[in-house]
Write an enzyme that holds these catalytic residues in place. Structure first.
Site, PDB file in Angstrom:
ATOM      1  N   ALA A 235       0.684  -1.157   0.155  1.00 33.77           N
ATOM      2  CA  ALA A 235      -0.016  -0.097   0.021  1.00 33.77           C
ATOM      3  C   ALA A 235       0.746   1.257   0.027  1.00 33.77           C
ATOM      4  O   ALA A 235       2.135   1.214   0.114  1.00 33.77           O
ATOM      5  CB  ALA A 235      -0.955   0.029   1.109  1.00 33.77           C
ATOM      6  N   HIS A 236       0.269   2.483   0.023  1.00 33.72           N
ATOM      7  CA  HIS A 236       0.751   3.833  -0.335  1.00 33.72           C
ATOM      8  C   HIS A 236       1.751   3.964   1.242  1.00 33.72           C
ATOM      9  O   HIS A 236       1.106   3.885   2.079  1.00 33.72           O
ATOM     10  CB  HIS A 236      -0.258   4.568  -0.473  1.00 33.72           C
ATOM     11  CG  HIS A 236      -1.232   4.901   0.594  1.00 33.72           C
ATOM     12  ND1 HIS A 236      -2.281   3.978   0.652  1.00 33.72           N
ATOM     13  CD2 HIS A 236      -1.298   5.973   1.662  1.00 33.72           C
ATOM     14  CE1 HIS A 236      -3.014   4.332   1.928  1.00 33.72           C
ATOM     15  NE2 HIS A 236      -2.237   5.527   2.408  1.00 33.72           N
ATOM     16  N   GLY A 237       2.918   4.676   1.114  1.00 30.81           N
ATOM     17  CA  GLY A 237       3.527   5.073   2.063  1.00 30.81           C
ATOM     18  C   GLY A 237       4.442   3.944   2.818  1.00 30.81           C
ATOM     19  O   GLY A 237       5.100   4.214   3.721  1.00 30.81           O
ATOM     20  N   VAL A 238       4.282   2.704   2.201  1.00 29.28           N
ATOM     21  CA  VAL A 238       4.925   1.561   2.818  1.00 29.28           C
ATOM     22  C   VAL A 238       6.593   1.861   2.619  1.00 29.28           C
ATOM     23  O   VAL A 238       6.891   2.007   1.447  1.00 29.28           O
ATOM     24  CB  VAL A 238       4.636   0.357   2.420  1.00 29.28           C
ATOM     25  CG1 VAL A 238       5.232  -1.036   2.890  1.00 29.28           C
ATOM     26  CG2 VAL A 238       3.214  -0.048   3.074  1.00 29.28           C
ATOM     27  N   SER A 255       1.561   2.989   5.133  1.00 30.97           N
ATOM     28  CA  SER A 255       2.409   3.691   6.071  1.00 30.97           C
ATOM     29  C   SER A 255       3.245   2.859   6.990  1.00 30.97           C
ATOM     30  O   SER A 255       3.630   3.125   7.989  1.00 30.97           O
ATOM     31  CB  SER A 255       1.840   4.592   6.714  1.00 30.97           C
ATOM     32  OG  SER A 255       1.297   5.738   6.022  1.00 30.97           O
TER      33      SER A 255
END
Length: 350
Positions: A235-238, A255
């Site tokens: 997912a986003h920001g990982v 995240s």
């Protein structure tokens, strides 16, 4: 190839006839004359005695085989290299297919191979010797390093960066929009623009249909040497560290920070905004809802210490029986308590 030459290329110690001709690598049960097999797991030692292979890769301390032997500290690694020797990877000729669409402002390195129906956007750059198979889309401003292999139907969105020697299997999507919405006063949802980037460092491999989303701000990053299986969702920001292994159908929420050398078995789910410490292991189908300390080994849902989970899983099957026994004990205790009360009442009357 003569066995002596193979031993030298694999840096193994030869025991037996080095003049034997080896033509392929095969499993220990299926191998026949001319084949090289391997023994990396002690459970297959009984099969070793029956093998018809001409030679076997095995550990220095493994029992003797009924054929020539190549002894090494890591037979599985040697096996992997032997497969590469006998089945070298095919690659298309360098050049741009006439049915590819390459923007005028895109930059292609030396000896690249661009297949049919590839679309390369304005300002994109592709490094030397990289292979792009048919039906790939590379967005504007993307940067792809040298010696990468991008298989068919991959989508690399705008402003994504790939390092050197990255392998993307079929259907990978990098830089798709992260899942971000803000709730409006009326209960509907407004999309948060996902305009940041994704960075894939050197020597990363992503399996078929794996997705890596971009965030609204910052970046999603996968560090060098990480290997990810099919159908994995990042997912986003990982942030994924170096040399991480993820089996199929793993899902990582937004995240989360995954440190170096972490291993996730198949179908592991990891919650958002967590930290997974260096070297932690989550057994297949674990649900990780809390951060993990370095070196932790967890299983189950919610994931707990693997040893405790194994003990608990034995008890699960006996829960109906244990419930009946507890109810019987409670009834017996109640009966004894009633008797004791009756006896005490009789004594008081006397």
């Amino acid at each position: 190839m003569r066995l002596q030459e193979l031993a030298e290329r694999l840096a193994c110690r030869l025991e037996g006839d080095g003049a034997i001709e080896i033509t392929r690598v095969a499993g220990i049960e299926d191998a026949g004359p001319g084949d090289l097999t391997f023994l990396a797991n002690a459970r297959y030692e009984s099969a070793l005695a029956r093998t018809r292979a001409s030679a076997v890769l095995l550990r220095e301390d493994a029992p003797a085989a009924p054929c020539a032997m190549l002894r090494t500290r890591d037979p599985y690694l040697a096996f992997a290299r032997a497969v590469g020797i006998f089945a070298p990877e095919w690659r298309p000729l360098a050049g741009v297919h006439p049915m590819a669409a390459v923007a005028a402002g895109a930059t292609l390195g030396q000896a690249v191979s661009i297949g049919a129906f590839v679309s390369i956007g304005e300002g994109a750059a592709i490094g030397d010797r990289t292979v792009v198979f048919p039906n790939v889309t590379i967005g504007p401003g993307s940067r792809i390093g040298s010696d990468c292999v991008i298989h068919s139907n991959v989508a690399i969105r705008e402003r994504v960066t790939l390092g050197d020697r990255v392998v993307l299997q079929n259907g990978v999507v990098i830089g798709g929009d992260g899942y971000g919405f803000a709730r409006r006063p009326d209960g509907t949802h407004e999309k948060i623009p996902q305009v940041a980037t994704v960075v894939i460092e050197d020597d990363v491999e992503l399996g078929a249909n794996t997705t890596v989303d971009r965030p609204a701000i910052g970046e999603t990053r996968i560090a060098s040497g990480t290997k990810i299986d099919n159908l994995v969702m990042i997912a986003h920001g990982v942030s994924v560290g170096r040399n991480v292994l993820m089996a199929a159908q793993v899902g990582i929420a937004g995240s989360t920070e995954i440190e170096d050398n972490v291993i996730f078995g198949g179908q592991v789910g990891v919650g958002g905004h967590l930290t997974i410490g260096r070297g932690a292991i989550a057994v297949g189908q674990s649900g990780v809802t809390n951060s993990l300390e370095p070196g932790a080994r967890v299983a189950g849902y919610p994931a707990i210490d693997n040893g405790e989970w194994r003990k608990a899983s034995v008890v699960f099957r006996r829960l109906p029986e244990l419930k009946r026994r507890i109810e019987a004990l409670e009834a017996r205790l109640a009966e004894l308590s009633d008797r004791a009360g009756a006896t005490g009442s009789g004594d008081a009357q006397e």
